[in-house]
Scaffold this motif. Structure first.
Motif, mmCIF file in Angstrom:
data_model
loop_
_atom_site.group_PDB
_atom_site.id
_atom_site.type_symbol
_atom_site.label_atom_id
_atom_site.label_comp_id
_atom_site.label_asym_id
_atom_site.label_seq_id
_atom_site.Cartn_x
_atom_site.Cartn_y
_atom_site.Cartn_z
ATOM 1 N N ALA A 122 0.822 -1.213 0.000
ATOM 2 C CA ALA A 122 0.000 0.000 0.000
ATOM 3 C C ALA A 122 0.859 1.267 0.000
ATOM 4 O O ALA A 122 0.555 2.232 -0.703
ATOM 5 C CB ALA A 122 -0.923 -0.011 1.217
ATOM 6 N N PHE A 123 1.949 1.258 0.788
ATOM 7 C CA PHE A 123 2.771 2.464 0.947
ATOM 8 C C PHE A 123 3.615 2.773 -0.288
ATOM 9 O O PHE A 123 3.997 3.924 -0.509
ATOM 10 C CB PHE A 123 3.672 2.303 2.178
ATOM 11 C CG PHE A 123 4.473 3.531 2.509
ATOM 12 C CD1 PHE A 123 3.862 4.775 2.610
ATOM 13 C CD2 PHE A 123 5.845 3.453 2.732
ATOM 14 C CE1 PHE A 123 4.596 5.911 2.914
ATOM 15 C CE2 PHE A 123 6.587 4.585 3.036
ATOM 16 C CZ PHE A 123 5.954 5.816 3.133
ATOM 17 N N LEU A 168 -2.768 8.870 1.217
ATOM 18 C CA LEU A 168 -2.348 8.490 2.563
ATOM 19 C C LEU A 168 -3.453 8.669 3.601
ATOM 20 O O LEU A 168 -3.276 8.301 4.763
ATOM 21 C CB LEU A 168 -1.105 9.285 2.981
ATOM 22 C CG LEU A 168 0.204 8.825 2.327
ATOM 23 C CD1 LEU A 168 1.329 9.805 2.620
ATOM 24 C CD2 LEU A 168 0.593 7.425 2.799
ATOM 25 N N LEU A 169 -4.607 9.224 3.197
ATOM 26 C CA LEU A 169 -5.734 9.332 4.133
ATOM 27 C C LEU A 169 -6.099 7.925 4.612
ATOM 28 O O LEU A 169 -6.217 6.995 3.809
ATOM 29 C CB LEU A 169 -6.933 10.001 3.450
ATOM 30 C CG LEU A 169 -6.772 11.490 3.115
ATOM 31 C CD1 LEU A 169 -7.963 11.988 2.317
ATOM 32 C CD2 LEU A 169 -6.611 12.317 4.385
ATOM 33 N N PRO A 170 -6.306 7.750 5.933
ATOM 34 C CA PRO A 170 -6.382 6.399 6.500
ATOM 35 C C PRO A 170 -7.743 5.722 6.414
ATOM 36 O O PRO A 170 -8.324 5.314 7.411
ATOM 37 C CB PRO A 170 -6.001 6.639 7.966
ATOM 38 C CG PRO A 170 -6.530 8.008 8.235
ATOM 39 C CD PRO A 170 -6.359 8.788 6.973
ATOM 40 N N GLY A 171 -8.267 5.588 5.198
ATOM 41 C CA GLY A 171 -9.536 4.886 5.031
ATOM 42 C C GLY A 171 -9.575 4.153 3.709
ATOM 43 O O GLY A 171 -9.034 4.642 2.711
ATOM 44 N N ASP A 175 -4.859 4.059 -0.301
ATOM 45 C CA ASP A 175 -3.652 3.345 0.155
ATOM 46 C C ASP A 175 -3.463 3.475 1.665
ATOM 47 O O ASP A 175 -3.057 2.526 2.333
ATOM 48 C CB ASP A 175 -2.418 3.886 -0.569
ATOM 49 C CG ASP A 175 -2.448 3.569 -2.058
ATOM 50 O OD1 ASP A 175 -3.027 2.536 -2.431
ATOM 51 O OD2 ASP A 175 -1.897 4.359 -2.854
ATOM 52 N N GLY A 176 -3.778 4.666 2.192
ATOM 53 C CA GLY A 176 -3.676 4.868 3.644
ATOM 54 C C GLY A 176 -4.619 3.948 4.401
ATOM 55 O O GLY A 176 -4.305 3.500 5.512
ATOM 56 N N GLY A 177 -5.767 3.654 3.803
ATOM 57 C CA GLY A 177 -6.716 2.722 4.407
ATOM 58 C C GLY A 177 -6.151 1.311 4.455
ATOM 59 O O GLY A 177 -6.337 0.581 5.439
ATOM 60 N N ARG A 178 -5.450 0.941 3.403
ATOM 61 C CA ARG A 178 -4.833 -0.392 3.373
ATOM 62 C C ARG A 178 -3.679 -0.467 4.383
ATOM 63 O O ARG A 178 -3.428 -1.518 4.969
ATOM 64 C CB ARG A 178 -4.357 -0.713 1.963
ATOM 65 C CG ARG A 178 -5.517 -0.889 0.977
ATOM 66 C CD ARG A 178 -5.045 -1.106 -0.432
ATOM 67 N NE ARG A 178 -4.228 -2.311 -0.530
ATOM 68 C CZ ARG A 178 -3.448 -2.590 -1.574
ATOM 69 N NH1 ARG A 178 -3.368 -1.742 -2.578
ATOM 70 N NH2 ARG A 178 -2.756 -3.697 -1.601
#
Length: 399
Positions: A122-123, A168-171, A175-178
């Motif tokens: 993801a990163f 990079l948003l965490p959802g 990708d940030g979610g993954r």
């Protein structure tokens, strides 16, 4: 639901209307029809901005703007290729990359085996977007400001950093979610728990974008002083926010469904779904064949030769189409589909391997055989689909 007896069809290998651009690392890259709409929109909007920054360009500003649109999506392609290279490094097959309305999608056919690999996979995309932003920043340093090259490099630097920040948003499905999914998976030990957490954060993000983006844009516009275009801009911002929010919300929901699918896939086993079958010879009437099946408690018919070797499978849908008074005069073999190699499946197949085997050769019935080659029974595509729907309807064990 699926009509009874309809074959399980192979998924389309290329997007409808997609244009194949090449095969880097052996992975086909398609440009979806919506990309051309976005490229035209970017060309128009960026061209308008260039008129203020570089007024001497005249109509040529739209050529420069088109170049930016293509270069920007080139950066998006590099972002997706980063995912692809890491996936291939982890021996995860990548079906295709598609550039479309909002960026790109790498269709990776299998899940990463560990949370660490999931995090790296993801990163890799946002990391490369940040690197590209840095490359364009360095390239901008010796270039004179206020020139075409200077404006293009600055725009590409900013757009790549925006792509990285957004992803990079965490959802989920971002990708940030993954990455968040991988962290929760590592802590909890359950991939499904990670998916549920990241999907709900994704849904919260969608609501935040829907409400927050127009408010932020409106406050910055009002801060700039009176503007006659505020009404139009407000509507445009609200529409853009609604589209982004819908994409994130839908993607989060799809991620949940796919995770539930993968969790329940092992429940689909050829051995447990197979119908008991009765072998009948070519000249056996349908009435006699059905009588034998009823006596044996079987629900399928296999036409065999004089040595008992299977030749064809009698189609359930074809039996239903023959009136009862005609059945003594119709040979069972007349309603059968000749066996091909793809229609023979192992009784040991289960989960994704079973579905892949059925998709590879679309049919309504399959002959299930033991490893010794002995007939085990007949697998109906309709039974598999019903079992699949039932499994997906059950709540997840780990949520």
């Amino acid at each position: 639901g699926t009509p009874k007896g309809r074959p399980i069809r192979s998924p389309p290998r290329g997007p409808g209307g997609g244009l194949l651009m090449g095969r880097p690392f052996g992975v086909p890259v398609y440009v979806g029809p919506s990309w051309f709409l976005v490229a035209a929109l970017i060309t128009w909007v960026f061209g308008g901005q260039l008129e203020r920054v570089l007024p001497d360009l005249g109509a040529a500003r739209y050529l420069v703007s088109l170049f930016f649109a293509v270069a920007f999506y080139g950066s998006v392609l590099v972002h997706e290729l980063a995912h692809t290279v890491v996936a291939l490094r982890f021996k995860l097959p990548v079906r295709r990359i598609q550039l479309q309305f909002f960026g790109g999608v790498s269709e990776i056919e299998k899940e990463a085996e560990t949370p660490g690999r999931e995090f790296l996979l993801a990163f890799s995309g946002p990391l490369l977007s940040i690197v590209l932003g840095g490359v364009f920043y360095l390239a901008l340093q010796p270039v004179e400001r206020g020139t075409v090259l200077g404006v293009l490099l600055a725009a590409l630097m900013i757009s790549n950093l925006v792509v990285a920040a957004f992803n990079l948003l965490p959802g989920l499905p971002l990708d940030g979610g993954r990455m968040l999914r991988a962290v929760v998976w590592k802590i909890s030990g359950r991939p499904m728990t990670g998916t549920v957490a990241a999907a709900w954060v994704g849904r919260a993000l969608a609501v935040s974008v829907l409400i927050g983006l127009p408010l932020v844009s409106q406050s910055t516009t009002f801060g700039a002083g009176p503007d006659t275009s505020v009404g139009v801009d407000t509507v445009t911002d609200a529409l853009l926010a609604a589209i982004i929010a819908a994409i994130i919300w839908t993607g989060a929901g799809n991620s949940l469904r796919m995770a539930r699918l993968r969790e329940h896939l092992p429940e689909l086993r050829a051995r447990t779904l197979t119908r008991r079958a009765v072998p009948v010879e070519t000249n056996t009437s349908l009435a006699e064949a059905l009588r034998r099946a009823n006596d044996a408690g079987a629900r399928a018919l296999v036409v065999v030769d004089g040595h008992g070797a299977p030749l064809s499978l009698v189609r359930e849908s074809a039996i239903a189409g023959v009136p009862e008074h005609r059945r003594p005069w119709v040979h069972a073999s007349e309603l059968a589909q000749d066996l091909t190699d793809g229609m023979r499946v192992s009784a040991e197949l289960a989960g994704e391997d079973l579905l892949n085997a059925l998709r590879a050769t679309p049919a309504t019935e399959y002959l299930v055989v033991e490893e010794t080659g002995e007939i085990y029974g007949v697998l109906s595509a309709a039974d598999v689909e019903r079992a699949f729907v039932r499994a997906m309807a059950r709540p997840s064990a780990s949520t």
